[in-house]
Scaffold this active site. Structure first.
Site, PDB file in Angstrom:
ATOM      1  N   SER A 170       1.027  -1.289  -0.097  1.00  0.00           N
ATOM      2  CA  SER A 170      -0.054  -0.351  -0.458  1.00  0.00           C
ATOM      3  C   SER A 170       0.997   1.602  -0.046  1.00  0.00           C
ATOM      4  O   SER A 170       1.972   1.593   0.731  1.00  0.00           O
ATOM      5  CB  SER A 170      -1.001   0.290   1.495  1.00  0.00           C
ATOM      6  OG  SER A 170      -1.426   0.922   2.140  1.00  0.00           O
ATOM      7  N   HIS A 196      -1.488  -1.124  -3.894  1.00  0.00           N
ATOM      8  CA  HIS A 196      -2.666  -1.006  -3.682  1.00  0.00           C
ATOM      9  C   HIS A 196      -2.987   0.397  -3.960  1.00  0.00           C
ATOM     10  O   HIS A 196      -1.549   0.803  -3.138  1.00  0.00           O
ATOM     11  CB  HIS A 196      -2.429  -1.740  -2.617  1.00  0.00           C
ATOM     12  CG  HIS A 196      -4.082  -1.620  -1.514  1.00  0.00           C
ATOM     13  ND1 HIS A 196      -5.200  -2.363  -2.012  1.00  0.00           N
ATOM     14  CD2 HIS A 196      -4.209  -0.553  -0.829  1.00  0.00           C
ATOM     15  CE1 HIS A 196      -6.078  -2.184  -1.221  1.00  0.00           C
ATOM     16  NE2 HIS A 196      -5.462  -1.119   0.200  1.00  0.00           N
ATOM     17  N   ASP A 247      -4.838   4.164  -1.513  1.00  0.00           N
ATOM     18  CA  ASP A 247      -5.747   3.933  -0.749  1.00  0.00           C
ATOM     19  C   ASP A 247      -6.378   5.214  -1.861  1.00  0.00           C
ATOM     20  O   ASP A 247      -6.001   5.903  -1.319  1.00  0.00           O
ATOM     21  CB  ASP A 247      -5.330   4.024   0.062  1.00  0.00           C
ATOM     22  CG  ASP A 247      -5.255   2.728   1.076  1.00  0.00           C
ATOM     23  OD1 ASP A 247      -5.994   1.762   0.861  1.00  0.00           O
ATOM     24  OD2 ASP A 247      -3.858   2.542   1.536  1.00  0.00           O
ATOM     25  N   MET A 268      -9.348   8.314  -0.720  1.00  0.00           N
ATOM     26  CA  MET A 268     -10.063   8.538   0.647  1.00  0.00           C
ATOM     27  C   MET A 268     -10.833  10.161   0.657  1.00  0.00           C
ATOM     28  O   MET A 268      -9.809  10.999  -0.028  1.00  0.00           O
ATOM     29  CB  MET A 268      -9.102   8.494   2.233  1.00  0.00           C
ATOM     30  CG  MET A 268      -8.186   7.315   2.553  1.00  0.00           C
ATOM     31  SD  MET A 268      -7.761   7.283   3.090  1.00  0.00           S
ATOM     32  CE  MET A 268      -6.336   5.493   3.799  1.00  0.00           C
ATOM     33  N   HIS A 320      -8.635   0.805  -4.445  1.00  0.00           N
ATOM     34  CA  HIS A 320      -9.514   1.035  -2.492  1.00  0.00           C
ATOM     35  C   HIS A 320     -10.140   2.151  -2.779  1.00  0.00           C
ATOM     36  O   HIS A 320      -9.608   3.101  -2.253  1.00  0.00           O
ATOM     37  CB  HIS A 320      -8.646   0.450  -1.412  1.00  0.00           C
ATOM     38  CG  HIS A 320      -9.293   0.436  -0.019  1.00  0.00           C
ATOM     39  ND1 HIS A 320      -8.588  -0.130   0.907  1.00  0.00           N
ATOM     40  CD2 HIS A 320     -10.307   0.404   0.026  1.00  0.00           C
ATOM     41  CE1 HIS A 320      -9.443  -0.039   1.940  1.00  0.00           C
ATOM     42  NE2 HIS A 320     -10.726   0.246   1.296  1.00  0.00           N
ATOM     43  N   MET A 322     -12.465   4.576  -0.413  1.00  0.00           N
ATOM     44  CA  MET A 322     -13.266   4.729   0.773  1.00  0.00           C
ATOM     45  C   MET A 322     -13.702   5.861   0.308  1.00  0.00           C
ATOM     46  O   MET A 322     -13.556   6.832   1.624  1.00  0.00           O
ATOM     47  CB  MET A 322     -11.552   4.616   1.874  1.00  0.00           C
ATOM     48  CG  MET A 322     -11.293   3.280   2.141  1.00  0.00           C
ATOM     49  SD  MET A 322      -9.446   3.515   3.544  1.00  0.00           S
ATOM     50  CE  MET A 322      -8.484   2.753   1.593  1.00  0.00           C
ATOM     51  N   MET A 341     -11.315  -5.849   5.475  1.00  0.00           N
ATOM     52  CA  MET A 341     -10.909  -5.200   6.651  1.00  0.00           C
ATOM     53  C   MET A 341     -10.613  -5.555   7.666  1.00  0.00           C
ATOM     54  O   MET A 341     -11.206  -5.808   9.022  1.00  0.00           O
ATOM     55  CB  MET A 341     -11.249  -3.417   6.969  1.00  0.00           C
ATOM     56  CG  MET A 341     -11.418  -2.490   4.859  1.00  0.00           C
ATOM     57  SD  MET A 341      -9.855  -2.675   4.671  1.00  0.00           S
ATOM     58  CE  MET A 341      -9.014  -1.507   5.776  1.00  0.00           C
ATOM     59  N   GLY A 350      -8.865   5.074   7.709  1.00  0.00           N
ATOM     60  CA  GLY A 350      -8.767   5.222   7.621  1.00  0.00           C
ATOM     61  C   GLY A 350      -6.655   6.614   7.781  1.00  0.00           C
ATOM     62  O   GLY A 350      -6.938   7.292   6.892  1.00  0.00           O
ATOM     63  N   PHE A 351      -6.444   5.028   8.108  1.00  0.00           N
ATOM     64  CA  PHE A 351      -4.644   5.552   8.317  1.00  0.00           C
ATOM     65  C   PHE A 351      -4.119   4.355   8.550  1.00  0.00           C
ATOM     66  O   PHE A 351      -4.613   2.665   8.398  1.00  0.00           O
ATOM     67  CB  PHE A 351      -4.817   6.058   9.668  1.00  0.00           C
ATOM     68  CG  PHE A 351      -5.217   6.998   9.879  1.00  0.00           C
ATOM     69  CD1 PHE A 351      -5.320   8.374   9.632  1.00  0.00           C
ATOM     70  CD2 PHE A 351      -6.377   7.308  10.226  1.00  0.00           C
ATOM     71  CE1 PHE A 351      -5.058   9.416   9.602  1.00  0.00           C
ATOM     72  CE2 PHE A 351      -7.197   8.152  10.451  1.00  0.00           C
ATOM     73  CZ  PHE A 351      -7.119   9.655  10.014  1.00  0.00           C
ATOM     74  N   GLY A 352      -2.789   4.144   7.937  1.00  0.00           N
ATOM     75  CA  GLY A 352      -1.917   3.406   8.687  1.00  0.00           C
ATOM     76  C   GLY A 352      -1.618   3.186   9.228  1.00  0.00           C
ATOM     77  O   GLY A 352      -1.755   3.633   9.907  1.00  0.00           O
ATOM     78  N   GLY A 353      -0.897   1.799   9.780  1.00  0.00           N
ATOM     79  CA  GLY A 353      -0.009   1.936  10.842  1.00  0.00           C
ATOM     80  C   GLY A 353      -0.650   0.815  11.940  1.00  0.00           C
ATOM     81  O   GLY A 353      -0.656   1.407  12.939  1.00  0.00           O
ATOM     82  N   ASP A 385      -6.970  -6.368   4.647  1.00  0.00           N
ATOM     83  CA  ASP A 385      -5.843  -4.741   4.114  1.00  0.00           C
ATOM     84  C   ASP A 385      -5.875  -4.134   6.408  1.00  0.00           C
ATOM     85  O   ASP A 385      -7.311  -4.448   7.261  1.00  0.00           O
ATOM     86  CB  ASP A 385      -6.695  -3.961   3.639  1.00  0.00           C
ATOM     87  CG  ASP A 385      -6.411  -2.444   3.504  1.00  0.00           C
ATOM     88  OD1 ASP A 385      -5.279  -2.666   4.103  1.00  0.00           O
ATOM     89  OD2 ASP A 385      -6.742  -2.091   2.898  1.00  0.00           O
ATOM     90  N   GLY A 386      -4.853  -4.181   6.625  1.00  0.00           N
ATOM     91  CA  GLY A 386      -4.552  -3.399   7.682  1.00  0.00           C
ATOM     92  C   GLY A 386      -3.315  -4.760   8.982  1.00  0.00           C
ATOM     93  O   GLY A 386      -4.270  -5.220   8.775  1.00  0.00           O
ATOM     94  N   GLY A 387      -3.278  -4.091   9.316  1.00  0.00           N
ATOM     95  CA  GLY A 387      -2.162  -4.510  10.384  1.00  0.00           C
ATOM     96  C   GLY A 387      -1.344  -5.680  10.071  1.00  0.00           C
ATOM     97  O   GLY A 387      -0.809  -6.534  10.474  1.00  0.00           O
ATOM     98  N   GLY A 411       1.291  -1.962   4.482  1.00  0.00           N
ATOM     99  CA  GLY A 411       1.618  -0.246   4.187  1.00  0.00           C
ATOM    100  C   GLY A 411       2.966  -0.516   5.354  1.00  0.00           C
ATOM    101  O   GLY A 411       4.502  -0.207   4.428  1.00  0.00           O
ATOM    102  N   SER A 412       2.605  -0.052   6.095  1.00  0.00           N
ATOM    103  CA  SER A 412       3.683   0.619   6.980  1.00  0.00           C
ATOM    104  C   SER A 412       4.955  -1.256   7.575  1.00  0.00           C
ATOM    105  O   SER A 412       6.097  -0.882   7.694  1.00  0.00           O
ATOM    106  CB  SER A 412       3.400   0.811   8.738  1.00  0.00           C
ATOM    107  OG  SER A 412       1.775  -0.130   9.011  1.00  0.00           O
TER     108      SER A 412
HETATM  109  C1  DX5 Z   1      -5.967   1.638   5.372  1.00  0.00           C
HETATM  110  C2  DX5 Z   1      -6.072   1.465   4.387  1.00  0.00           C
HETATM  111  C3  DX5 Z   1      -4.819   0.509   4.125  1.00  0.00           C
HETATM  112  C4  DX5 Z   1      -3.410   0.692   4.907  1.00  0.00           C
HETATM  113  C5  DX5 Z   1      -2.416  -0.235   5.643  1.00  0.00           C
HETATM  114  O1  DX5 Z   1      -7.422   2.889   5.465  1.00  0.00           O
HETATM  115  O2  DX5 Z   1      -6.200   0.365   3.634  1.00  0.00           O
HETATM  116  O3  DX5 Z   1      -4.456  -0.090   3.535  1.00  0.00           O
HETATM  117  O4  DX5 Z   1      -2.524   1.570   4.144  1.00  0.00           O
HETATM  118  O5  DX5 Z   1      -1.700   0.093   6.678  1.00  0.00           O
HETATM  119  P1  DX5 Z   1      -1.012  -0.353   7.278  1.00  0.00           P
HETATM  120  O6  DX5 Z   1      -0.317  -2.070   7.145  1.00  0.00           O
HETATM  121  O7  DX5 Z   1      -0.205   0.257   7.951  1.00  0.00           O
HETATM  122  O8  DX5 Z   1      -2.174  -1.294   8.157  1.00  0.00           O
HETATM  123 ZN    ZN Z   2      -6.145  -0.165   1.368  1.00  0.00          ZN
END
Ligand code: DX5
Ligand code: ZN
Length: 220
Positions: free
Chosen positions: A7, A32, A34, A36, A65, A67, A136, A141-144, A172-174, A194-195
């Site tokens: 991501s 990927h 994102d 928003m 993706h 959002m 999800m 909304g946010f990475g990490g 997707d997420g964490g 992502g992170s």
């Molecule tokens: C969150 C995004 C993800 C995000 C994942 O809203 O949809 O794609 O980038 O980030 P990590 O992998 O850091 O959780």
């Molecule tokens: Zn995503």
């Protein structure tokens, strides 16, 4: 081997081209993206203009993706910009079946996304209209953010519901090496990260680590 979709939300936006090329070279399968809108989720990120530029620098499928509220308004724009997979949130679509059908009509693969609180059962009647289900494992909304445990149960339920169908189950997420392995074992076959990838010293190694995770591994 799982599909690995880094991501770019966690990439260095001053060096986006470098990071995307690095991901491609390291063996990423999809990029990927994102999107928003500050309404469906609190954050604002990128739109079709950026996707259009990304399209010029990579051959990899762009996994977009959305959002955003009323995503049906922007399907043409993202498809024209070069999106290969377009995923909309179940929660954002009043006429989900029509929207998924429309995504396919544009020639893109259709994806539907479930927030952590949304049941897989909401997809029962659109199951033949989807190429990808994105579970999800954080609130978007946010990475990490930290992986939400109940996602495992939901992935298993999605896997059972799909039966023989050839539909991607993306998470997707964490996602990292540990949660990644667990979601693959639960039945997923595509990982967004992502992170875990872009905050690392060597993002390429992280992509390789995820690629090598296997649902049949005994180390989990
Ligand atoms: C969150 C995004 C993800 C995000 C994942 O809203 O949809 O794609 O980038 O980030 P990590 O992998 O850091 O959780
Ligand atoms: Zn995503």
């Amino acid at each position: 081997m799982p599909i690995v979709a880094p991501s770019i939300l966690s990439a260095d936006f001053n060096n986006l081209e470098r990071d995307i090329r690095l991901a491609e070279k390291a063996g990423a399968d999809w990029i990927h993206v994102d999107v928003m809108d500050g309404h469906f989720v609190p954050n604002i990120t990128i739109g079709p203009v950026v996707v259009e530029h990304i399209r010029k620098i990579t051959q990899l499928p762009l996994d977009v993706h959305l959002m955003i509220e009323k995503p049906e308004r922007y399907i043409d724009a993202f498809r024209k910009a070069g999106a290969d997979i377009i995923s909309v949130h179940q929660e954002a679509c009043t006429h989900l079946q029509r929207t998924l059908q429309y995504i396919r009509e544009t020639g893109a693969k259709s994806g539907v996304v479930l927030n952590p609180a949304t049941s897989h059962q909401t997809l029962e009647y659109v199951i033949d209209d989807v190429d990808l289900i994105l579970v999800m494992s954080v609130n978007p909304g946010f990475g990490g953010q930290e992986f939400i445990e109940t996602s495992i149960q939901k992935i298993q339920a999605v896997r059972n519901m799909l039966a023989h169908r050839k539909v991607f189950i993306e998470v997707d997420g964490g996602i990292n090496d540990q949660t990644g392995l667990r979601v693959l074992k639960a039945g997923a076959n595509a990982l967004v990260a992502g992170s875990y990838v872009f905050s690392a010293q060597r993002p390429a190694d992280r992509i390789q680590t995820l690629k090598k995770l296997s649902a049949s591994s005994v180390t989990a």
